[in-house]
Design an enzyme around this catalytic site. Structure first.
Site, short mmCIF file in Angstrom:
data_model
loop_
_atom_site.label_atom_id
_atom_site.label_comp_id
_atom_site.label_asym_id
_atom_site.label_seq_id
_atom_site.Cartn_x
_atom_site.Cartn_y
_atom_site.Cartn_z
CG HIS A 68 -1.97 0.96 1.22
ND1 HIS A 68 -3.21 0.68 0.72
CD2 HIS A 68 -2.01 2.24 1.58
CE1 HIS A 68 -3.96 1.75 0.79
NE2 HIS A 68 -3.26 2.71 1.31
CE1 TYR A 197 -4.59 9.12 8.43
CE2 TYR A 197 -3.32 9.55 6.44
CZ TYR A 197 -3.49 8.86 7.63
OH TYR A 197 -2.58 7.93 8.01
N PRO A 289 -2.45 6.15 17.85
CG PRO A 289 -4.57 5.20 17.68
CD PRO A 289 -3.71 5.99 18.59
CE LYS A 293 5.69 6.49 12.11
NZ LYS A 293 5.96 6.08 10.75
CE1 TYR A 385 0.68 7.70 7.42
CE2 TYR A 385 0.92 7.04 5.14
CZ TYR A 385 0.14 7.17 6.27
OH TYR A 385 -1.16 6.76 6.25
P1 RFL Z 1 0.28 -5.92 22.90
O1 RFL Z 1 -0.06 -6.23 21.50
O2 RFL Z 1 -0.66 -5.09 23.70
O3 RFL Z 1 0.55 -7.30 23.62
C1 RFL Z 1 0.75 -7.34 25.03
C2 RFL Z 1 0.36 -8.75 25.47
O4 RFL Z 1 0.61 -8.84 26.88
C3 RFL Z 1 -0.51 -9.48 27.49
N1 RFL Z 1 -0.53 -9.05 28.89
C4 RFL Z 1 -0.10 -9.80 29.91
N2 RFL Z 1 0.41 -11.05 29.95
C5 RFL Z 1 0.79 -11.54 31.15
N3 RFL Z 1 0.65 -10.82 32.32
C6 RFL Z 1 0.13 -9.59 32.33
N4 RFL Z 1 0.01 -8.89 33.48
C7 RFL Z 1 -0.26 -9.01 31.08
N5 RFL Z 1 -0.79 -7.82 30.72
C8 RFL Z 1 -0.95 -7.85 29.40
C9 RFL Z 1 -1.71 -9.04 26.67
O5 RFL Z 1 -2.81 -9.94 26.82
C10 RFL Z 1 -1.11 -9.05 25.26
O6 RFL Z 1 -1.27 -10.30 24.63
O7 RFL Z 1 1.72 -5.17 22.99
P2 RFL Z 1 3.00 -5.18 22.04
O8 RFL Z 1 3.49 -6.57 21.75
O9 RFL Z 1 3.92 -4.21 22.66
O10 RFL Z 1 2.47 -4.60 20.62
C11 RFL Z 1 2.04 -3.27 20.52
C12 RFL Z 1 0.93 -3.17 19.48
O11 RFL Z 1 -0.09 -4.12 19.78
C13 RFL Z 1 0.34 -1.76 19.39
O12 RFL Z 1 1.35 -0.80 19.52
C14 RFL Z 1 -0.40 -1.52 18.04
O13 RFL Z 1 -1.55 -2.31 17.97
C15 RFL Z 1 -0.75 -0.04 17.87
N6 RFL Z 1 -1.58 0.19 16.66
C16 RFL Z 1 -1.00 0.22 15.42
N7 RFL Z 1 0.34 0.04 15.28
C17 RFL Z 1 0.90 -0.01 14.03
O14 RFL Z 1 2.14 -0.17 13.93
N8 RFL Z 1 0.14 0.12 12.88
C18 RFL Z 1 -1.23 0.30 12.94
O15 RFL Z 1 -1.89 0.37 11.90
C19 RFL Z 1 -1.84 0.39 14.25
N9 RFL Z 1 -3.18 0.55 14.38
C20 RFL Z 1 -2.96 0.35 16.81
C21 RFL Z 1 -3.75 0.52 15.63
C22 RFL Z 1 -3.58 0.31 18.07
C23 RFL Z 1 -4.94 0.49 18.18
N10 RFL Z 1 -5.52 0.45 19.47
C24 RFL Z 1 -6.48 -0.52 19.84
C25 RFL Z 1 -4.88 1.18 20.52
C26 RFL Z 1 -5.12 0.71 15.74
C27 RFL Z 1 -5.72 0.69 17.01
C28 RFL Z 1 -7.22 0.92 17.10
#
Ligand code: RFL
Length: 388
Positions: A68, A197, A289, A293, A385
């Site tokens: 993309h 956007y 978000p 990143k 970006y």
């Molecule tokens: P995660 O994915 O939150 O995983 C953490 C894991 O830890 C578990 N956990 C525990 N396990 C044991 N003991 C505990 N006390 C625990 N507490 C929590 C959880 O169950 C989970 O499985 O963290 P990680 O690995 O650091 O990854 C980060 C990403 O998930 C996050 O930054 C992204 O999703 C942000 N984000 C986006 N990032 C991108 O690079 N590109 C995107 O297009 C993008 N879109 C988004 C997003 C985040 C969003 N939200 C929901 C905030 C869109 C959205 C809507």
């Protein structure tokens, strides 16, 4: 080695440590089904794909992800498109749902013989200042337990145990942007072949393809809005209005599969190493978000940390581990800066009074106009970006 959390950060780290011959276990609070279906990110940076390629973990995203390289800005004045894949460093995103990436990483890890305990919640990390830290946990059946290791990697997100266990010397730099988005996952094909956007008087609206059948939409909303407050039809009407559907064509409608409100907060923990406790991913830094990143930073940090831990544990060389925090923070602050810039581009200044509000709004429109007309500005945008 104990890794807390089976998100992108924890699972990539687990894979690389296991391959590096390090005895490690991943502890995950949720069950496997939940981990593999939690829809969040979708836009993977070129560097993320390079990292996954380097370690033979990119098969799924090459098979099912889609490249993309365009975004479209819509305002009351009209619209303009940036083919960012041909600007800056010429890098593109790969659209691949985060839950699919997590599933791939988990499958590789288990097939290689990696150990993971689902349903195991870390409660606290103790003795991080020593060389034998321990993790207190609640097991699946509710019983208390504990794990001891040379190092503990906190990849358990913003509400995890690693953050709760930081020593008093840790600093959390925090910013609440005062902005919220209602995130909507629609069972509907994308409505445009670009990220959309829209800057509208009623607030921001966004469009991001996920798969040919599923599209993510965002609507800026008031703080405290209940995700379920409005009907699907009402939300589609609002999206149509803010995305200027009368001028540019209606959106493809469908059922909303998921709704969730995201409050725009950013923070950075400094440093990322506290003796034997190391942070990566959202546990290290939360990023709003707006610039997609978070998951990309999580992957980048997990690779840096894995190299450093393998060098230390397998080869007795602690230098990379000593550098880890400084190195990762440089990437984190770069991503935070761009993300902050995007927030100011896409939203009205939330609390600015009358005349100041006009001032901010004029700056914002001028910024958009510069992005529309200046090739230099477009190159800068494209580089930031797509980069992490
Ligand atoms: P995660 O994915 O939150 O995983 C953490 C894991 O830890 C578990 N956990 C525990 N396990 C044991 N003991 C505990 N006390 C625990 N507490 C929590 C959880 O169950 C989970 O499985 O963290 P990680 O690995 O650091 O990854 C980060 C990403 O998930 C996050 O930054 C992204 O999703 C942000 N984000 C986006 N990032 C991108 O690079 N590109 C995107 O297009 C993008 N879109 C988004 C997003 C985040 C969003 N939200 C929901 C905030 C869109 C959205 C809507």
């Amino acid at each position: 080695m104990v890794v807390l959390g089976a998100g992108p950060a924890g699972l990539l780290l687990g894979n690389l440590l296991h391959r590096g011959g390090i005895d490690c276990v991943v502890l995950e609070r949720a069950d496997r089904g939940h981990v593999q279906t939690r829809a969040r990110a979708g836009f993977l940076a070129a560097n993320t794909v390079r990292i996954l390629d380097r370690h033979g973990l990119a098969g799924g995203l090459h098979r099912h992800g889609r490249e993309h390289g365009a975004c479209e800005f819509r305002t009351a004045e009209g619209r303009f498109r940036l083919d960012y894949g041909g600007l800056g460093r010429g890098e593109r995103h790969t659209v691949y749902p985060q839950q699919d990436l997590v599933t791939d990483l988990l499958t590789h890890y288990l097939e290689a013989g990696g150990r993971i305990h689902f349903g195991t919640e870390a409660l606290a990390v103790h003795d991080a200042g020593t060389t034998r830290p321990s993790v207190a946990v609640r097991e699946t059946d509710g019983r208390p337990g504990h794990w001891r290791a040379r190092y503990v990697a906190g990849c358990d997100g913003r509400h995890g145990a690693a953050r709760r266990s930081l020593p008093p010397g840790a600093v959390r730099h925090h910013r609440d942007h005062g902005i919220s988005w209602l995130g909507l996952l629609a069972q509907a094909p994308p409505s445009l072949d670009a990220v959309g956007y829209a800057v509208h008087d009623r607030g921001f609206a966004g469009h991001m393809a996920r798969t040919p059948e599923v599209t993510r939409y965002y609507l800026q909303c008031e703080r405290g809005t209940a995700a379920a407050a409005r009907s699907d039809e009402d939300l589609w009407d609002e999206l149509d209005t803010r995305m200027y559907a009368p001028e540019h064509g209606p959106l493809n409608r469908g059922r909303f599969l998921h709704r969730g409100v995201v409050d725009f907060e950013s923070d950075v923990i400094e440093p990322l190493r506290h003796g034997s406790l190391l942070l990566a991913g959202d546990a290290a830094s939360l990023i709003s978000p707006s610039a997609a990143k978070g998951a990309n930073l999580a992957v980048l940090e997990a690779e840096l940390l894995a190299h450093a831990l393998v060098a230390d544990l397998a080869h007795g060389d602690p230098r990379a581990l000593d550098r880890y925090s400084r190195q990762a923070l440089a990437h984190i602050w770069r991503a935070q800066e761009f993300s902050h810039w995007m927030i100011r581009l896409l939203h009205r200044e939330p609390s600015a009074p009358g005349s100041e509000s006009f001032f901010h709004e004029s700056l914002r429109l001028s910024r958009l106009e510069s992005l529309r007309t200046s090739r230099t500005h477009q190159d800068w945008f494209a580089e930031n970006y797509t980069g992490v």
